[in-house]
Design an enzyme around this catalytic site. Structure first.
Site, short mmCIF file in Angstrom:
data_model
loop_
_atom_site.label_atom_id
_atom_site.label_comp_id
_atom_site.label_asym_id
_atom_site.label_seq_id
_atom_site.Cartn_x
_atom_site.Cartn_y
_atom_site.Cartn_z
N GLU A 1 1.62 3.86 2.78
CA GLU A 1 2.20 3.37 4.03
C GLU A 1 3.72 3.48 3.95
OE1 GLU A 1 0.33 -0.47 4.56
OE2 GLU A 1 -1.65 0.42 4.35
N GLU B 1 2.45 -4.25 11.29
CA GLU B 1 1.76 -2.97 11.15
C GLU B 1 2.39 -1.91 12.05
OE1 GLU B 1 -0.61 -2.27 9.07
OE2 GLU B 1 -1.52 -4.19 8.48
N HIS C 1 0.87 -1.18 0.00
CA HIS C 1 0.00 0.00 0.00
C HIS C 1 0.91 1.23 0.00
CE1 HIS C 1 -2.92 -2.89 2.17
NE2 HIS C 1 -3.13 -2.91 0.86
N HIS D 1 3.75 -2.96 6.77
CA HIS D 1 2.58 -2.13 6.49
C HIS D 1 2.44 -1.01 7.52
CE1 HIS D 1 0.30 -4.47 3.38
NE2 HIS D 1 1.09 -5.42 3.81
#
Length: 375
Positions: A169, A335, A166, A259
């Site tokens: 990010e 994350e 993504h 991410h």
């Protein structure tokens, strides 16, 4: 007041600059997609004057929860990024303000990671005798898909790292840079020892088209790459197609996919509990990985995160689930926050590129501790 976003990863729509005390803006959607949240623009104004900026369509963005307790970032030199006073208002617009110390200020959703820096990272890394740069294919727009092979491929254990599926990010590529640079540090005993047993395959940016275009989540064709792993195509998701093909050629003994999460103000991982092949051995590896990482980097925690998938219910279109099932290995999504780490807040910078970089370095510690248990 003049606002411009015609540069690498720039993204904003100017609604009005007539009222210089409150400049109104919108965030455009990703290329060929409805996702939107990433903004990045420069503003040229009067030194010493305080300007207000209002993003009118914040309520229509993809992750509205991401605006709660969020602070935008700003920079005068595009090197040091600091947080500015920001409010998600009762009428669901995002407002931030700043008194200009210089005539031109850059504002962004998170600290950018430029395509130029990405290319520099690749070129410098290949100078190490332990690193080979490979181009494994092309993106939708025709950019190179860069793979760094770090270590000797004759080594038994194959470790794969991917980042920035993504594109908004950006903390993911900052994290990858930290891991790469530590791994290539000839004075680092842990890295030297790791490369005696393993080879690393690192894709620092899976989505260079989306990164350059200023997308949050999509590639140039509008695909969410982290939903393409079960059946990627050269037309819609060549980035995943080429990386997946390379993985099948090398095999995978451990995988980390890096991410950022818009809403949760924590660093955490998501595992493969829901894949059909999930086993007690993989669970033990997951638990040890988390325990070791928490011991070496207090930014990481395991209390807050995503709900675990029920057995057999994993979404195999997601990278870590597909890899975990295909190779029956330790496979984590890592994350990081767009906001701040609520456990260790920093009011000046929030979560940042520097903290992401350090986290990337410390990711080698659990890999080092587990390397002999991966097979």
């Amino acid at each position: 007041m003049k606002i411009n976003s015609l540069f690498d990863s720039g993204n904003i729509e100017v609604v009005s600059t007539d009222d210089t005390s409150n400049i109104t803006l919108n965030i455009p959607a990703d290329s060929n997609s409805e996702f939107k949240q990433w903004f990045h623009f420069k503003a040229h104004g009067e030194v010493g004057k305080e300007y207000g900026f209002e993003i009118l369509n914040a309520k229509d963005c993809s992750y509205v929860d991401g605006w709660e307790n969020y602070q935008a970032v700003a920079s005068y030199d595009r090197q040091y990024w600091f947080r500015v006073e920001t409010e998600f208002t009762a009428d669901k617009t995002l407002k931030f303000k700043h008194q200009f110390e210089q005539a031109t200020v850059y504002f962004s959703y998170f600290e950018p990671y430029s395509y130029e820096r990405h290319q520099n990272l690749i070129q410098v890394a290949q100078l190490s005798e332990d690193c080979e740069h490979r181009i494994i294919g092309e993106t939708v727009d025709g950019r190179d898909m860069d793979l760094l092979v770090i270590g000797n491929e004759s080594k038994e254990r194959k470790i794969w790292i991917t980042a920035r599926q993504h594109p908004g990010e950006t903390m993911a590529e900052w994290c990858a840079e930290g891991l790469i640079e530590r791994l290539l540090d000839p004075t680092d005993a842990l890295s030297r020892s790791l490369l005696e047993k393993a080879v690393f395959y690192v894709v620092p940016n899976m989505n260079v088209d989306g990164s350059y275009r200023g997308n949050l989540r999509s590639n140039a064709a509008g695909a969410n790459l982290n939903r393409e792993w079960q059946n990627p195509s050269l037309e819609k998701s060549p980035e995943v197609y080429h990386v997946r093909q390379a993985m099948q050629q090398t095999g995978v003994d451990a995988y980390l996919d890096l991410h950022g999460d818009e809403a949760l103000p924590y660093v955490f991982v998501a595992g493969t509990e829901g894949v059909p092949s999930y086993s007690s051995k993989v669970k033990e590896l997951e638990d040890e990985f988390k325990s070791i990482l928490m011991s070496v980097n207090p930014d990481f925690q395991d209390k807050f995160g995503y709900d675990k998938d029920e057995p057999g219910k994993a979404n195999l279109t997601v990278a870590n689930a597909w890899v975990g099932e295909e190779f029956n290995c330790l496979s984590y999504t890592l994350e990081m926050p767009f906001k701040d780490n609520a456990n260790l807040p920093n009011s000046e910078t929030g979560w940042s590129g520097e903290r992401s970089y350090v986290l990337g370095q410390t990711l080698l510690n659990p890999i080092y501790q587990l390397i002999d248990k991966l097979r």
